[in-house]
Design an enzyme around this catalytic site. Sequence first.
Site, PDB file in Angstrom:
ATOM      1  CB  CYS A  26       6.969  -0.645   0.514  1.00  0.00           C
ATOM      2  SG  CYS A  26       5.931  -1.651  -0.357  1.00  0.00           S
TER       3      CYS A  26
ATOM      4  CB  ALA B 141      -0.777  -0.036   1.144  1.00  0.00           C
TER       5      ALA B 141
ATOM      6  CD  GLN C 193       1.967   6.641   4.651  1.00  0.00           C
ATOM      7  OE1 GLN C 193       2.819   6.109   5.373  1.00  0.00           O
ATOM      8  NE2 GLN C 193       2.028   7.624   3.811  1.00  0.00           N
ATOM      9  CB  SER C 194       3.745  -0.757   2.246  1.00  0.00           C
ATOM     10  OG  SER C 194       4.273  -1.802   2.488  1.00  0.00           O
ATOM     11  CG  ASN C 195       4.551   0.166   8.494  1.00  0.00           C
ATOM     12  OD1 ASN C 195       4.759   1.221   8.517  1.00  0.00           O
ATOM     13  ND2 ASN C 195       3.160  -0.198   8.844  1.00  0.00           N
TER      14      ASN C 195
END
Length: 321
Positions: A75, A69, A71-73
């Site tokens: 990534c 997403a 706001q992917s942590n």
Amino acid sequence: MKTKVHLAHLPTPVEALPQLSAYLGEPEVLVKRDDLTGLAFGGNKTRKLEYLVARARESGAQTLITTGAVQSNHCRQTAAAAARCGFQCILVLNGSPPGEKSGNLLLDHLLGAEIVWTNQKDRDSVLQDVYEEAQGAGKNPFLIPYGGSSPAGAIAYAYALQELLNQDIHPGWILFASSSGGTQAGLLVGARLFGYTGRILGISVDQPASVLRGRVRELAQQTAAYLGEKMTFTDEEILVNDQFLGEGYGVMGDTELEAIQLFARLEGLLLDPVYTGRAAGGLISLARSGFFKPGQKVLFWHTGGTPALFADPYRGKLAVV
Ligand SMILES: *Cc1c(COP(=O)(O)O)cnc(C)c1O
């Protein structure tokens, strides 16, 4: 044991939460600080990446590709791991670019990741295209699975459970945010391997319980097999609560807001709006309903995610309560 690269500060601390515990009455709550794994604001993906990046290195890869997403942590931690270990990084993010880079997306940018937006297209097909293009360009890509949740990543949480037991912590319950299932699958495998007999409860952040349970079962069995063990898991062992999905993935509601405030104001401990805020909201709600037995200890496994506090739209909502 599979080899890993060194990325995380381990063991992560376990801390008591006396004010929160007193506020709730029951149960006694402890926290395992995987928000302090140390890689670019940390989180649970760092543990998985220690193993996944080792596999990438063995394969001779030069580029890490993953997806998530906005706001992917996962990534953000993958971008940091790539930088630290000398890989290029390409992130395939859902949707279209927001007006401003904030929270995790700002960090992805700082960490030097190349970002590809799916826009209206199907994520898996974009990922496939990006992979093939990188291959064609001689970048030797390695695909890190969604959430780092393959057997090679999930084993990290089997060893994390061993780490907890080695800290001489034996809670009746372990509770955490569960999404792509790798954390929960790893913990379940670790419980069998290392003899933890308490309960492992995943608070779902996006899937109905039946879907997440099936995913965790399959992944746990594959993870055990990856370690050369044959294990099967029943529905009774795979505890998933989906009562806290609210308005859906990433939508911060009153449950998350209250949990974030309580943990911050009673303990000086920061939660995130998407995962740990939801899981802690679940913990508070279950405690109030008398779900836990008197005298039981509950370990809240903090899985990270705090950069999203500074992301739109969360920061605006948090600023006015
Ligand atoms: C990814 C993530 C989770 C969920 O972990 P899974 O292994 O995907 O189930 C929980 N909390 C945070 C902060 C995360 O980034």
